[in-house]
Write a protein that holds these residues in place. Sequence first.
Motif, PDB file in Angstrom:
ATOM      1  N   THR A  99      20.021  45.236 -14.805  1.00  0.00           N
ATOM      2  CA  THR A  99      20.421  46.617 -14.546  1.00  0.00           C
ATOM      3  C   THR A  99      20.387  47.419 -15.847  1.00  0.00           C
ATOM      4  N   HIS A 100      20.264  48.715 -15.708  1.00  0.00           N
ATOM      5  CA  HIS A 100      20.276  49.593 -16.872  1.00  0.00           C
ATOM      6  C   HIS A 100      20.893  50.930 -16.492  1.00  0.00           C
ATOM      7  N   LEU A 101      21.315  51.679 -17.482  1.00  0.00           N
ATOM      8  CA  LEU A 101      21.807  53.031 -17.261  1.00  0.00           C
ATOM      9  C   LEU A 101      20.628  54.001 -17.355  1.00  0.00           C
ATOM     10  N   ALA A 102      20.884  55.277 -17.186  1.00  0.00           N
ATOM     11  CA  ALA A 102      19.814  56.269 -17.155  1.00  0.00           C
ATOM     12  C   ALA A 102      19.091  56.368 -18.489  1.00  0.00           C
ATOM     13  N   GLU A 103      17.791  56.611 -18.432  1.00  0.00           N
ATOM     14  CA  GLU A 103      17.011  56.817 -19.650  1.00  0.00           C
ATOM     15  C   GLU A 103      17.389  58.134 -20.320  1.00  0.00           C
ATOM     16  N   LYS A 104      17.650  59.129 -19.484  1.00  0.00           N
ATOM     17  CA  LYS A 104      17.932  60.458 -20.026  1.00  0.00           C
ATOM     18  C   LYS A 104      18.640  61.302 -18.979  1.00  0.00           C
ATOM     19  N   LEU A 145      23.443  64.833 -21.918  1.00  0.00           N
ATOM     20  CA  LEU A 145      24.549  64.220 -21.166  1.00  0.00           C
ATOM     21  C   LEU A 145      24.389  62.711 -21.030  1.00  0.00           C
ATOM     22  N   THR A 146      23.377  62.154 -21.678  1.00  0.00           N
ATOM     23  CA  THR A 146      23.017  60.753 -21.462  1.00  0.00           C
ATOM     24  C   THR A 146      24.174  59.791 -21.741  1.00  0.00           C
ATOM     25  N   LYS A 147      24.922  60.048 -22.799  1.00  0.00           N
ATOM     26  CA  LYS A 147      26.002  59.134 -23.168  1.00  0.00           C
ATOM     27  C   LYS A 147      27.186  59.183 -22.198  1.00  0.00           C
ATOM     28  N   LYS A 148      27.195  60.147 -21.306  1.00  0.00           N
ATOM     29  CA  LYS A 148      28.290  60.264 -20.347  1.00  0.00           C
ATOM     30  C   LYS A 148      28.060  59.425 -19.085  1.00  0.00           C
ATOM     31  N   VAL A 149      26.870  58.845 -18.958  1.00  0.00           N
ATOM     32  CA  VAL A 149      26.516  58.110 -17.740  1.00  0.00           C
ATOM     33  C   VAL A 149      27.191  56.741 -17.704  1.00  0.00           C
ATOM     34  N   LYS A 150      27.719  56.383 -16.551  1.00  0.00           N
ATOM     35  CA  LYS A 150      28.315  55.069 -16.354  1.00  0.00           C
ATOM     36  C   LYS A 150      27.927  54.533 -14.979  1.00  0.00           C
ATOM     37  N   GLU A 151      28.132  53.255 -14.795  1.00  0.00           N
ATOM     38  CA  GLU A 151      27.818  52.633 -13.510  1.00  0.00           C
ATOM     39  C   GLU A 151      28.857  53.005 -12.469  1.00  0.00           C
ATOM     40  N   GLY A 152      28.380  53.309 -11.260  1.00  0.00           N
ATOM     41  CA  GLY A 152      29.272  53.611 -10.152  1.00  0.00           C
ATOM     42  C   GLY A 152      28.844  52.866  -8.900  1.00  0.00           C
ATOM     43  N   GLN A 153      29.498  53.186  -7.783  1.00  0.00           N
ATOM     44  CA  GLN A 153      29.178  52.549  -6.510  1.00  0.00           C
ATOM     45  C   GLN A 153      29.238  53.578  -5.385  1.00  0.00           C
TER      46      GLN A 153
END
Length: 275
Positions: A74-79, A91-99
């Motif tokens: 799995t990975h978080l968003a590229e951008k 806003l890239t650093k604000k991304v986290k995994e959710g469900q």
Amino acid sequence: FNIKQKQEVISMKKFLGVLAVLTAVNLYAHNQFIYTDTLDVTGKTSVPFKVIFGHPYHGGEDKPIPVGKVKDKTHLAEKVFAVHNGEKIDLTKKVKEGQLKTEKASGRTLDFVVDSELKGAGDWVIIAVPGQTFDDSISYTFNGIVKTVITKDGSKGDDWKKRVADGYYEIIPFTNPSMVNVNSVFKGRLVDKKGNPMKNVDISVNYVNGKLDTAKGTFTGKYQKEKVSMSTYTDDNGYFVLSFPHKGLWSIRGKAFVDRDKKYVEDTTLLIEVK
């Protein structure tokens, strides 16, 4: 449809790209999109977003596809970024995994919140590049870009109708996505990674057909039984025209590139709100 009607539909798609064919089932209904509860954020100081992959017209019966998962990795968003008054906000650093949990299954989402960036009034174009997602059920890899526009205290400026995602496929609207009226004409344009119009490309549209709660991470119920998915094609200049029969949120998808041998798809979506 009888034979004559089918011929008329094909002709309209080919030459005008303006006929939206309402269908109960769309074979190309995979839809990765960015979601928030409403695009008019007047009075709000914090707006949560989810990047979701699935078939939103199924409502609470949907089975979400895990976003950003390829096989066992799995990975978080590229951008992820916003554009407001011509300024690009990372806003890239604000991304986290959710469900997202539905009545049938649950799936991984990519979540972020716009809060401190929500200063002043006008429009914020929100763009997310989730990276590759592998759908185990059909063994296809999807790689797309998702987009929407939120408006606070009225639309100002023209960010919402400009190309803002250079280097990516993009749908450019001619009506502010937060200000679309039911049964009105909505015009858009699909462009390629260099900003050139894309002709004769499949445009599929899905209604978010249930209560999707970003705070709880749930998708339940079903609002409508009919006219929840439709499709059309771009014309020779990349334009397409749609009309939406229901109030609520709709995701417009341009299936920009398909390699059936490698089972690989690149696409782009735009979330709009119909009032």
